[in-house]
Each structure stands twice: as structure tokens, then as C-alpha cells.
Design an enzyme around this catalytic site. Structure first.
Site, PDB file in Angstrom:
ATOM      1  N   ASP A  67       0.818  -1.216   0.000  1.00  0.00           N
ATOM      2  CA  ASP A  67       0.000   0.000   0.000  1.00  0.00           C
ATOM      3  C   ASP A  67       0.852   1.266   0.000  1.00  0.00           C
ATOM      4  O   ASP A  67       0.477   2.276  -0.600  1.00  0.00           O
ATOM      5  CB  ASP A  67      -0.928   0.011   1.219  1.00  0.00           C
ATOM      6  CG  ASP A  67      -2.160  -0.870   1.021  1.00  0.00           C
ATOM      7  OD1 ASP A  67      -2.363  -1.340  -0.113  1.00  0.00           O
ATOM      8  OD2 ASP A  67      -2.903  -1.086   1.992  1.00  0.00           O
ATOM      9  N   GLY A  68       2.013   1.224   0.672  1.00  0.00           N
ATOM     10  CA  GLY A  68       2.891   2.400   0.711  1.00  0.00           C
ATOM     11  C   GLY A  68       3.390   2.780  -0.669  1.00  0.00           C
ATOM     12  O   GLY A  68       3.395   3.962  -1.047  1.00  0.00           O
ATOM     13  N   LYS A  72       2.239   6.380  -3.025  1.00  0.00           N
ATOM     14  CA  LYS A  72       3.130   7.328  -3.697  1.00  0.00           C
ATOM     15  C   LYS A  72       2.767   7.432  -5.175  1.00  0.00           C
ATOM     16  O   LYS A  72       2.690   8.529  -5.738  1.00  0.00           O
ATOM     17  CB  LYS A  72       4.583   6.906  -3.540  1.00  0.00           C
ATOM     18  CG  LYS A  72       5.527   7.876  -4.236  1.00  0.00           C
ATOM     19  CD  LYS A  72       6.996   7.553  -4.046  1.00  0.00           C
ATOM     20  CE  LYS A  72       7.845   8.597  -4.774  1.00  0.00           C
ATOM     21  NZ  LYS A  72       9.286   8.332  -4.674  1.00  0.00           N
ATOM     22  N   LYS A 178      -6.060  19.065  22.130  1.00  0.00           N
ATOM     23  CA  LYS A 178      -4.756  18.977  22.777  1.00  0.00           C
ATOM     24  C   LYS A 178      -4.419  17.499  22.931  1.00  0.00           C
ATOM     25  O   LYS A 178      -5.176  16.732  23.514  1.00  0.00           O
ATOM     26  CB  LYS A 178      -4.767  19.667  24.141  1.00  0.00           C
ATOM     27  CG  LYS A 178      -3.370  19.811  24.752  1.00  0.00           C
ATOM     28  CD  LYS A 178      -3.403  20.646  26.023  1.00  0.00           C
ATOM     29  CE  LYS A 178      -1.987  20.864  26.549  1.00  0.00           C
ATOM     30  NZ  LYS A 178      -1.970  21.676  27.782  1.00  0.00           N
ATOM     31  N   ASP A 180      -1.601  14.253  20.991  1.00  0.00           N
ATOM     32  CA  ASP A 180      -0.433  13.899  20.178  1.00  0.00           C
ATOM     33  C   ASP A 180      -0.581  14.264  18.707  1.00  0.00           C
ATOM     34  O   ASP A 180       0.361  14.087  17.932  1.00  0.00           O
ATOM     35  CB  ASP A 180      -0.152  12.399  20.295  1.00  0.00           C
ATOM     36  CG  ASP A 180       0.426  12.033  21.661  1.00  0.00           C
ATOM     37  OD1 ASP A 180       0.607  12.951  22.477  1.00  0.00           O
ATOM     38  OD2 ASP A 180       0.683  10.839  21.901  1.00  0.00           O
TER      39      ASP A 180
END
EC number: 2.7.1.23
Length: 303
Positions: A67-68, A72, A178, A180
Site C-alpha cells: 500500500d505504501g 506514492k 490537545k 499527540d
């Protein structure tokens, strides 16, 4: 589908994908179909060279990786209206890919020639990074597109991961998160980072945006699903660090300073994905990839 020219893109750090690309090239050659082969660590000008410096534009792109790799390629090729066939070579979950057997038993050619497939148009998101000025005309510094998601995290993630982010939806200030970070996802991306952060799984045919806070400090900060016709504004809050980092589909983009804001909305050009009719449907994919067990009580019941 009659094929004249195919662009083969293989995962650059995989020797298996490299060999698969050569195999694919030979299969196409045996059918008198021309192909160009490039690695996934390409630069944008290399894509343009393959698209514009040839007599014909590729009919399709075949992506060999996970999938990566596909993400792209999708963001590089969607603007050129080229359908993409993604085959899982060395990937992990592979929600966007077809099984590798379609390549190695050479059945992918028959399926394409006999039109035993559908072209699934997946909406993308566009993010314009703008300077906060009082001028009525916005000044765009940079523009990005994403198939899965945009997300915002601390610029000093290793030292201090907490940040504070203001969000507006359709000109209405909705919240200050607020925690991560914050994920803005498409329906396609709902099974990616957003799912890992506790967000809902949304069927890709639903035109939606998922807004999902990452580890928020307030239990009242919950994921919300909104129409993808909405306009979302993201701003770093001054009283925190005043800067946040923008990511797109797992890749770092840029630092959003306190004088910047991000405008996120539906992208103009969708990504066209070739899906074989013989491949498993969406729910079977979820069952397989997420290792769902179904109703265990039925399996243990006695007739």
C-alpha cells in the site's frame, strides 16, 4: 481493455518486486504490449518524462509493492487520469492491492483484455498551506494531495509529542484538540493510520472525511465523520509550541508555523483503481486483513 503501453512501477527496496517487474515486462512483451519500468523512488520529472516524452501516454500503471508504494504512485499519477492496477508484492496489509497470484499465473492480462474488472474512483484530499493574513485573497505557499490522509504532529515529537490544534469546519470554529496530533482521513484511509488511532472504518463508497484526534487529553475529543464537501481549516495554537508538522500518506511534508494555516477539502482528481471482479469483496478483505472471527458462538453451537 486494449493495451498499447503500460507503465510498471516496482517497490525500490525490494528485490522480489524488481524480479516481479521483469516478469511482468516479459508477459506484456509476449502479448506485443510495450512497457516502461521504473522504481518507486522516482522523482516527479521522471514520471513526466514517461508520460510526455513518449508518443503515447500509458493506458494503465501496474504497481508492484504494498500500500505504501501504491500511495506514492497514486498521488503522482492521479492528476494524469491513469488507472492503476496494484499487485501486492512484499506488502503487509494490502487493502488497496490485488493478490500476487494474478501476476504470476499471468491471468491479469486475460482479465484486462476481457474487461473482467471495475474501475473504482477513490476521492482524494487536497491541502493548501496558506499564510494567515488579513488580505481577502489567501496566499498559498504549498499544495498537497493525499489518497489516505493528512495528519498533524508535534515538530518536537521525540522530546514533547503534545500539541494544540484549532479546527474549523465550514467557517465554524469547532474545537481545539490537545494531544499527540490530529488525522484528517478519506474513507479509503479509514483503514490506515486513523483506524490504528481508534477511528471508525468507513466504506470507501461513502464520500466522507474522518477527523480523528491522536491520544487526546480530553475524553470529550472524539472522532467525527463529516461530508467530504466540507472545508476544514487547521491552525496551530500559539499557546502551545506554535508550530506543528504536516504529514501526507505517511510522508513528511513541511512545518506549519504559527502564522500559517491549512485548508483541507476534497481533491479535484480522484485516483482510479483497477479492481478484478474475481478478487474478494470489501468485507471479505476486512475479515482477512484484520483477522476477524465472525460470530464465535455459532461455531461452537451444537445442532
Amino acid at each position: 481493455m486494449k493495451l498499447s503501453l503500460v507503465l510498471i512501477i516496482y517497490r525500490s527496496d525490494s528485490s522480489i518486486a524488481l524480479e516481479a517487474s521483469k516478469f511482468c515486462e516479459e508477459v506484456l512483451k509476449a502479448k506485443n504490449i510495450k512497457s516502461n519500468r521504473i522504481a518507486s523512488d522516482f522523482h516527479r520529472d521522471e514520471i513526466e518524462k514517461n508520460l510526455y516524452n513518449t508518443k503515447f501516454q500509458p493506458d494503465i500503471g501496474i504497481v508492484l509493492g504494498g500500500d505504501g508504494t501504491f500511495l506514492k504512485c497514486a498521488n503522482a499519477l492521479a492528476d494524469y487520469d491513469i488507472p492503476l492496477l496494484s499487485i501486492n508484492i512484499g506488502g503487509n496489509l494490502g487493502f488497496l492491492t490485488q493478490e500476487k497470484d494474478f501476476l504470476f499465473d499471468k491471468s491479469f492480462i486475460e482479465i484486462l483484455e476481457n474487461e473482467e474488472y471495475i474501475i473504482d474512483s477513490r476521492n482524494r484530499l487536497n491541502c493548501n498551506v496558506c499564510i494567515s493574513e488579513r488580505s481577502p485573497e489567501k496566499k498559498i505557499i504549498k499544495s498537497y494531495d493525499a489518497l489516505n490522509d493528512f495528519y498533524f504532529k508535534s515538530v518536537e515529537e521525540a522530546i514533547s509529542p503534545t500539541n494544540q490544534i484549532q479546527i474549523e469546519i465550514d467557517n465554524e470554529k469547532v474545537n481545539e484538540y490537545k494531544g499527540d496530533g490530529l488525522i484528517i482521513s478519506t474513507s479509503t484511509g479509514s483503514t490506515a493510520y486513523s483506524m490504528a488511532a481508534g477511528g471508525p472504518i468507513v466504506h470507501p463508497s461513502i464520500d466522507a472525511m474522518i477527523i480523528n484526534p491522536i491520544c487526546p487529553m480530553s475524553l470529550a475529543s472524539r472522532p467525527i465523520v463529516i461530508p467530504n464537501t466540507s472545508k476544514v481549516i487547521i491552525k496551530p495554537v500559539k499557546k502551545s509550541k506554535g508550530e506543528i508538522k504536516l504529514w501526507r500518506d505517511g510522508s513528511k511534508c513541511m512545518t506549519i508555523k504559527e502564522t500559517y494555516y491549512c485548508e483541507i477539502k476534497k481533491g479535484k482528481a480522484p485516483c482510479k483503481i483497477i479492481k478484478f471482479k474475481k478478487s474478494t469483496n470489501y468485507y471479505n478483505t476486512l475479515i482477512k486483513k484484520l483477522d476477524w472471527k465472525g460470530d464465535l458462538s455459532l461455531k461452537n453451537s451444537k445442532n
